[in-house]
Every structure is written in structure tokens, then in C-alpha cells.
Motif scaffolding. Structure first.
Motif, PDB file in Angstrom:
ATOM      1  N   VAL A 270       0.843  -1.201   0.000  1.00 22.05           N
ATOM      2  CA  VAL A 270       0.000   0.000   0.000  1.00 22.05           C
ATOM      3  C   VAL A 270       0.882   1.257   0.000  1.00 22.05           C
ATOM      4  N   GLU A 271       1.972   1.213   0.779  1.00 24.67           N
ATOM      5  CA  GLU A 271       2.873   2.365   0.831  1.00 24.67           C
ATOM      6  C   GLU A 271       3.526   2.655  -0.514  1.00 24.67           C
ATOM      7  N   LEU A 272       3.710   1.596  -1.315  1.00 28.04           N
ATOM      8  CA  LEU A 272       4.302   1.788  -2.639  1.00 28.04           C
ATOM      9  C   LEU A 272       3.329   2.477  -3.594  1.00 28.04           C
ATOM     10  N   GLY A 273       2.059   2.568  -3.155  1.00 30.69           N
ATOM     11  CA  GLY A 273       1.067   3.231  -3.996  1.00 30.69           C
ATOM     12  C   GLY A 273       0.679   2.407  -5.210  1.00 30.69           C
ATOM     13  N   VAL A 274       0.646   1.081  -5.031  1.00 33.63           N
ATOM     14  CA  VAL A 274       0.308   0.215  -6.159  1.00 33.63           C
ATOM     15  C   VAL A 274      -1.191   0.275  -6.447  1.00 33.63           C
ATOM     16  N   ASP A 275      -1.511   0.252  -7.736  1.00 31.08           N
ATOM     17  CA  ASP A 275      -2.909   0.211  -8.134  1.00 31.08           C
ATOM     18  C   ASP A 275      -3.461  -1.185  -7.820  1.00 31.08           C
ATOM     19  N   LEU A 276      -4.234  -1.261  -6.735  1.00 29.81           N
ATOM     20  CA  LEU A 276      -4.668  -2.579  -6.257  1.00 29.81           C
ATOM     21  C   LEU A 276      -5.692  -3.238  -7.177  1.00 29.81           C
ATOM     22  N   LYS A 277      -6.291  -2.443  -8.045  1.00 27.84           N
ATOM     23  CA  LYS A 277      -7.282  -3.012  -8.963  1.00 27.84           C
ATOM     24  C   LYS A 277      -6.653  -4.057  -9.880  1.00 27.84           C
ATOM     25  N   THR A 278      -5.363  -3.858 -10.189  1.00 28.75           N
ATOM     26  CA  THR A 278      -4.719  -4.765 -11.145  1.00 28.75           C
ATOM     27  C   THR A 278      -4.095  -5.966 -10.452  1.00 28.75           C
ATOM     28  N   LEU A 279      -4.221  -6.003  -9.134  1.00 26.77           N
ATOM     29  CA  LEU A 279      -3.504  -7.029  -8.379  1.00 26.77           C
ATOM     30  C   LEU A 279      -4.486  -8.033  -7.759  1.00 26.77           C
ATOM     31  N   HIS A 280      -4.271  -9.318  -8.076  1.00 21.57           N
ATOM     32  CA  HIS A 280      -5.067 -10.354  -7.418  1.00 21.57           C
ATOM     33  C   HIS A 280      -4.270 -10.839  -6.218  1.00 21.57           C
ATOM     34  N   THR A 281      -4.839 -10.761  -5.050  1.00 20.52           N
ATOM     35  CA  THR A 281      -4.114 -11.238  -3.875  1.00 20.52           C
ATOM     36  C   THR A 281      -5.028 -12.084  -3.002  1.00 20.52           C
ATOM     37  N   ARG A 282      -4.418 -13.041  -2.320  1.00 18.63           N
ATOM     38  CA  ARG A 282      -5.131 -13.838  -1.333  1.00 18.63           C
ATOM     39  C   ARG A 282      -4.172 -14.070  -0.166  1.00 18.63           C
ATOM     40  N   ASN A 283      -4.764 -14.193   1.009  1.00 21.85           N
ATOM     41  CA  ASN A 283      -3.930 -14.416   2.178  1.00 21.85           C
ATOM     42  C   ASN A 283      -3.329 -15.809   2.165  1.00 21.85           C
ATOM     43  N   LYS A 284      -4.173 -16.800   1.882  1.00 23.35           N
ATOM     44  CA  LYS A 284      -3.712 -18.188   1.950  1.00 23.35           C
ATOM     45  C   LYS A 284      -3.536 -18.773   0.554  1.00 23.35           C
ATOM     46  N   LEU A 285      -2.588 -19.685   0.449  1.00 22.55           N
ATOM     47  CA  LEU A 285      -2.333 -20.348  -0.823  1.00 22.55           C
ATOM     48  C   LEU A 285      -3.582 -21.082  -1.323  1.00 22.55           C
ATOM     49  N   SER A 286      -4.318 -21.731  -0.391  1.00 18.19           N
ATOM     50  CA  SER A 286      -5.486 -22.504  -0.812  1.00 18.19           C
ATOM     51  C   SER A 286      -6.541 -21.592  -1.446  1.00 18.19           C
ATOM     52  N   ASP A 287      -6.679 -20.383  -0.882  1.00 20.81           N
ATOM     53  CA  ASP A 287      -7.633 -19.440  -1.478  1.00 20.81           C
ATOM     54  C   ASP A 287      -7.149 -18.988  -2.850  1.00 20.81           C
ATOM     55  N   GLY A 288      -5.838 -18.821  -2.960  1.00 19.86           N
ATOM     56  CA  GLY A 288      -5.257 -18.427  -4.238  1.00 19.86           C
ATOM     57  C   GLY A 288      -5.516 -19.484  -5.297  1.00 19.86           C
ATOM     58  N   LEU A 289      -5.403 -20.747  -4.883  1.00 18.73           N
ATOM     59  CA  LEU A 289      -5.636 -21.851  -5.812  1.00 18.73           C
ATOM     60  C   LEU A 289      -7.087 -21.851  -6.299  1.00 18.73           C
ATOM     61  N   GLU A 290      -8.005 -21.614  -5.364  1.00 14.13           N
ATOM     62  CA  GLU A 290      -9.423 -21.561  -5.753  1.00 14.13           C
ATOM     63  C   GLU A 290      -9.676 -20.452  -6.765  1.00 14.13           C
ATOM     64  N   LEU A 291      -9.069 -19.288  -6.480  1.00 16.49           N
ATOM     65  CA  LEU A 291      -9.228 -18.161  -7.392  1.00 16.49           C
ATOM     66  C   LEU A 291      -8.642 -18.505  -8.765  1.00 16.49           C
ATOM     67  N   ALA A 292      -7.459 -19.143  -8.748  1.00 17.94           N
ATOM     68  CA  ALA A 292      -6.798 -19.502 -10.007  1.00 17.94           C
ATOM     69  C   ALA A 292      -7.695 -20.417 -10.834  1.00 17.94           C
TER      70      ALA A 292
END
Lengths: 307, 120, 138
Positions: A270-292
């Protein structure tokens, strides 16, 4: 056949002349060495045997020379090596021979300090011979200088070969490490996982980007999950590298899902000022896998119970 | 001699395949060719797919023309996708700080056509 | 540093930029660059030769295949006799934007190479020298 070391180290006639000039070895020194040859031929056997006596008397080197057959063979080689010093000729073949000696010692695991220490012993033995010869004054000084220069010239070549050998080993280790450092795993059709563990510096960040890009291109993947739970420190620089990887993957047409994001990493991003709209993030790997999977039109469902 | 860049119609969309090298002299020609093809194609509303898998080097100048062309095509009402960028090209552009923001991308022609879907 | 191949190429018209780029690419292959390193140095060659043409009014490039005894590499030098760069710090940060580029030519190229030197003098011209080394094979 192995390429010659003079070739590998790009040691050519020009280098040879420069090096000889640097060690102040000229016609005069070479002539002096050649003139000493008869005396040295006579003394070789004794000098080599005293040399090995010294090596065998020191605990460090003694343990290395515990095989009598090996010692015999080395003594024979040493004799040839020693007499070559008094050929009065230093050409590329001579240099090649010295490189090979250095490389052989490096391969055997003989540390350079033994090499230098043993050299000094050699020099001492030759010096005793020259002094005992009965020639004194300026002549003796000039002869001693010629011997010292050629021996230091030799030692420098051996060190060159050592350094080159070490660099080659280092390169092989780096290559092995590189493969371990950024493993791209195919977890599903068109879905890749790249788990990062340890410390990310800019060198490794570059590797990660390249492995991710090559993986996506080879597997025609749509999604790559970049799991950073195992990364020790994510400062702004590391975060910047990770986001560049994300941007590069997007250029290929693939999506990146960042998983394993700790509170500290979230703050950095957030401090880097990244455009979060373009970023897919998940806290846990398992959630990331589901999203993938959902991004490639699949989903994970519970098996019907009790059927 | 001006090399021409072939523009094909595939499944109702325009497909431009850039091969070899987009030299400084050719790159503006490329933009003109694409825009006039869209103009001639008036009345239809398929998308535009630009395949750059044949480009070994994309510097910021070529990247800018690609991005501009995509933006112009969008202004002319065409859904535009750039596909097939090579891994080393993507890494180089990103290292230079050029992310091609706003350009939609796809892995290859198949993937790109999937994104464009059926023409409305 | 030993120079294995050295060529001087004129940069006077648009068509010269691809010539420099192509030559850089061929030398990168000869120096055993991997695909990523080769794309990086070829792109830098393209950016810097265009800079010399567009901002410097033309000049020349020297492309060299070099070795430091352990690694092979490419050294590229770009020289023009143009107006020079007024604010070099800003140019290196990527601050300039002109009609033909995004102002990323200089700053972007710097990020693609291992060594980067620029000398510029107002009214006299600019000289940019870059070196990139082949990495150990992947």
C-alpha cells in the motif's frame, strides 16, 4: 580433449609479454637461468627430496601425502617441473604447463597457502645451492633475482588457475541454486505455482521473473500463483520486484495471484502506492488456488456426502 | 520497397501478424495500415488482434506505437488485444519501466480470439 | 578487457537504427548471451542509437564483442555531436518525453546493462558507453 587453459583464460602472446615485463623477466634473467641448469640438474634429486621432507614434516601437508605411491609420482612430476624453471625459455607452452599444475592442485583441494608456503621452501633450497656455489657479489645477487622472479611468475600463474577454477565451481553452484531457487510447478491445466522461500535480492528477483515468464510461455498458462509466505523480508525493493514480475506476466497475457501476504507485506504494498485493482491477492495459498481455478473456468466442490 | 504487414479476417475479427522486425521506417506504416483496415471494415464491429509473437525486439518506440495503435483502435470502437509477446521482450520492457498499461494482452492468437469472443 | 570484434557503424538515417540493433544481436549470440540478456542489450542498442539520431542529429556507434578473461560481453558506444543533454540527472530518471520516445531511452537502457557511462557537453555532443556481460548459462 579439454581446451587449453591458456585459451580458456585468454592468455595470448601479448599477455605473456606484458606479464614477463611486469615480473621483470627479460633476456638477461632467462640467460642466467639457463646457465644455472647444469648445477640444478646435479642438485635436483636432493632438492626435490628435501622439499618433500619438509612437506611430510608439517601436519597440514603430511595428512595429504599419506599414500607413498602418490608421493613417488609427485616427486617425479616435481623433478620435471623444477628443471623447467632453468630452461631459459618461457613461452605459451610453459604457461599452459603452469596453469595445469595450478588447476591440478585446485582440483585436489590443495589450498593456495600451502602452495605459497611450499614455494618459499623451494626458493630457500635453490638459494642455498647458489650461495654454496662460491660465486659472490653482484653475480650472486643477479642470479638470485632471476630465480625469485621466475618462481613468483610461476606462483602468479598458479593463482590465476586457482581463481578460474573457483569461479567455474561457483558458476556450477549458482546454476544448481538457480534451479532450486525458483521452481515453477504446474498445479493444474494452465495454472502454475511459484513458491518463494528465503531471501530475495535483485539478482534472484530477476531469476524469479525469468522463470515465471518461461514457465507461462512453455505451459501456455493463464494464471501463475506467486506464494511469498516463505520470503523472509519483503521491503519496498522486493515488493517492487514482485510487482514487476506481475506486470511482465500480464504482458504475456497471464494473471498473477499473490498469496501468503502478511500484514507487513500488505503495508509495504500500500505504501508503494500500487494500483490494487490490477492485483489479485489472497492471504492463503489454498484461497489463491481456488481463485486460479475459477479464472480458468474450474472450481473445487465438496463431494456429495453419504453417497 | 515497403514491406506490407498482412491483415487477415478471422472469425469476424481483424488479425494483424507482425513478423520479423518492426523497423523505424515500417512502424508508422504499420499504424496507418491498421487504422485504414479498420476504416475499410466499417459497418462490422469485430475486434482487433495484434499478434507480436514474431517480434524479437520491442523497444520503447515500437511499444509506444503498439500502445497508441491499440488506443486509437479502441477509440474507433474496436475491442483490441495484443497477443504473443515473447518472455524476453516482456522482461525487457518491464525492466525499462514500460508496462504498457491499458493494453489488453493474451498469450497467443487462440487465447486472443477467445477474449474477443463472437462479434456483436 | 580484450576486444575480440570491433565495428564502427554510422548513424545518419532511420534505417541505420535497425542495422546497429541487428549487429548487436549477432554479437550477443556470438558472446553466448541467453535470450533475456540478448533482448536486453539489443533493445538498449536500439534505444541509444535512436537517441543519437533523434536528439544528437546522428553520429556513430561502436559495437564490440569483448572479454575480461572470465566472461564474454558486449560493449557499445554511441557518439553524437548534437546539442548535448541539458539536465542529465533528469534524463537518467526518465523525465524527458519527446515526440519519438517516452524519455525512457536513457534511463531504460541504463537498467538493461551492467555498466553505463554517459558524458555530455552542451553544444558539443553526447557519448554513451554501455557494457553487458553474458551470464553463466541457464
Amino acid at each position: 580433449m579439454d581446451p587449453s587453459l591458456t585459451e580458456v583464460l585468454q592468455f595470448d602472446e601479448h599477455q605473456l609479454r606484458t606479464r614477463l615485463a611486469f615480473f621483470r623477466i627479460g633476456e638477461e634473467e632467462l640467460d642466467r637461468l639457463a646457465a644455472m641448469r647444469p648445477l640444478m640438474e646435479e642438485a635436483t634429486a636432493q632438492i626435490v627430496s628435501l622439499f618433500y621432507e619438509h612437506l611430510l614434516s608439517q601436519p597440514e601437508t603430511r595428512d595429504f601425502l599419506d599414500d607413498p605411491v602418490l608421493v613417488d609420482r609427485l616427486q617425479a612430476k616435481q623433478t620435471a617441473y623444477f628443471l623447467q624453471l632453468f630452461e631459459g625459455r618461457v613461452d605459451l607452452a610453459y604457461v599452459e604447463n603452469r596453469f595445469r599444475v595450478g588447476a591440478a592442485h585446485e582440483r585436489l583441494g590443495v589450498p593456495p597457502r600451502w602452495y605459497i608456503g611450499a614455494f618459499d621452501r623451494y626458493l630457500g633450497l635453490v638459494r642455498e645451492r647458489l650461495i654454496g656455489r662460491g660465486v659472490a657479489g653482484a653475480e650472486l645477487v643477479a642470479d638470485l633475482a632471476a630465480v625469485e622472479r621466475i618462481m613468483h611468475f610461476d606462483a602468479a600463474l598458479a593463482i590465476d588457475a586457482y581463481v578460474a577454477g573457483h569461479l567455474a565451481t561457483h558458476a556450477r553452484n549458482q546454476a544448481a541454486l538457480r534451479e532450486l531457487a525458483s521452481p515453477v510447478i504446474r498445479v493444474h491445466d494452465r495454472v502454475l505455482l511459484l513458491p518463494l522461500v528465503g531471501t530475495i535480492d535483485s539478482f534472484r528477483a530477476q531469476q524469479v521473473m525469468e522463470s515465471a515468464l518461461l514457465g507461462v510461455s512453455e505451459e501456455q498458462a493463464r494464471v501463475l500463483i506467486l506464494d511469498i509466505a516463505g520470503v523472509a523480508v519483503v521491503d519496498t525493493q522486493v515488493a517492487d520486484h514482485l510487482l514487476k514480475t506481475t506486470a511482465a506476466l500480464r504482458l504475456l497475457g497471464a494473471k498473477t495471484i499473490l498469496t501468503g501476504i502478511s500484514p507487513q507485506v500488505a503495508r509495504t504494498i500500500v505504501e508503494l502506492g500500487v494500483d490494487l485493482k490490477t492485483l489479485h491477492t489472497r492471504n492463503k495459498l489454498s484461497d489463491g488456488l481456488e481463485l486460479a481455478l475459477s479464472l480458468v473456468g474450474r472450481e473445487i466442490t465438496d463431494k456429495e456426502r453419504g453417497s | 520497397m515497403t514491406p506490407t504487414i498482412p491483415i487477415l479476417r478471422v472469425r469476424g475479427h481483424l488479425l494483424v501478424s507482425v513478423q520479423g522486425e518492426l523497423g523505424d521506417d515500417v512502424v508508422e506504416q504499420f499504424q496507418n495500415d491498421v487504422l485504414s483496415a479498420i476504416e475499410r471494415d466499417r459497418g462490422r464491429d469485430g475486434g482487433l488482434l495484434v499478434d507480436i509473437s514474431g517480434l524479437e525486439v520491442v523497444d520503447t518506440y515500437v511499444a509506444r506505437v503498439l500502445a497508441d495503435t491499440a488506443a486509437m483502435a479502441r477509440l474507433m470502437g474496436r475491442h483490441t488485444v495484443v497477443c504473443g509477446m515473447r518472455p524476453e521482450v516482456a522482461a525487457t520492457l518491464v525492466q525499462m519501466g514500460y508496462m504498457l498499461d491499458g493494453v489488453e494482452t493474451a498469450l497467443d492468437v487462440d487465447d486472443g480470439l477467445d477474449r474477443l469472443g463472437l462479434p456483436r | 578487457m580484450t576486444v575480440l570484434v570491433s565495428e564502427r557503424l554510422t548513424i545518419a538515417v532511420e534505417g541505420d537504427v535497425p542495422v546497429v540493433r541487428r549487429r548487436a544481436r549477432e554479437l550477443a549470440q556470438a558472446a553466448h548471451f541467453d535470450a533475456f540478456a540478448s533482448a536486453a542489450i539489443t533493445t538498449a542498442a536500439s534505444e541509444l542509437s535512436r537517441n543519437a539520431l533523434v536528439h544528437g542529429g546522428g553520429g556513430y556507434a561502436v559495437v564490440e564483442h569483448v572479454s575480461d578473461g572470465l566472461r564474454e560481453g558486449l560493449r557499445l558506444v554511441f557518439v553524437d555531436e548534437g546539442p548535448g543533454i541539458l539536465d542529465i540527472d533528469r534524463a537518467l530518471r526518465g523525465g524527458y518525453s519527446t515526440g519519438r520516445s517516452l524519455g525512457l531511452g536513457l534511463s531504460g537502457s541504463r537498467r538493461l546493462v551492467d555498466e553505463f557511462h554517459v558524458e555530455t557537453s552542451l553544444g558539443k555532443g553526447t557519448r554513451v558507453e554501455v557494457v553487458k556481460w553474458a551470464r553463466f548459462r541457464r
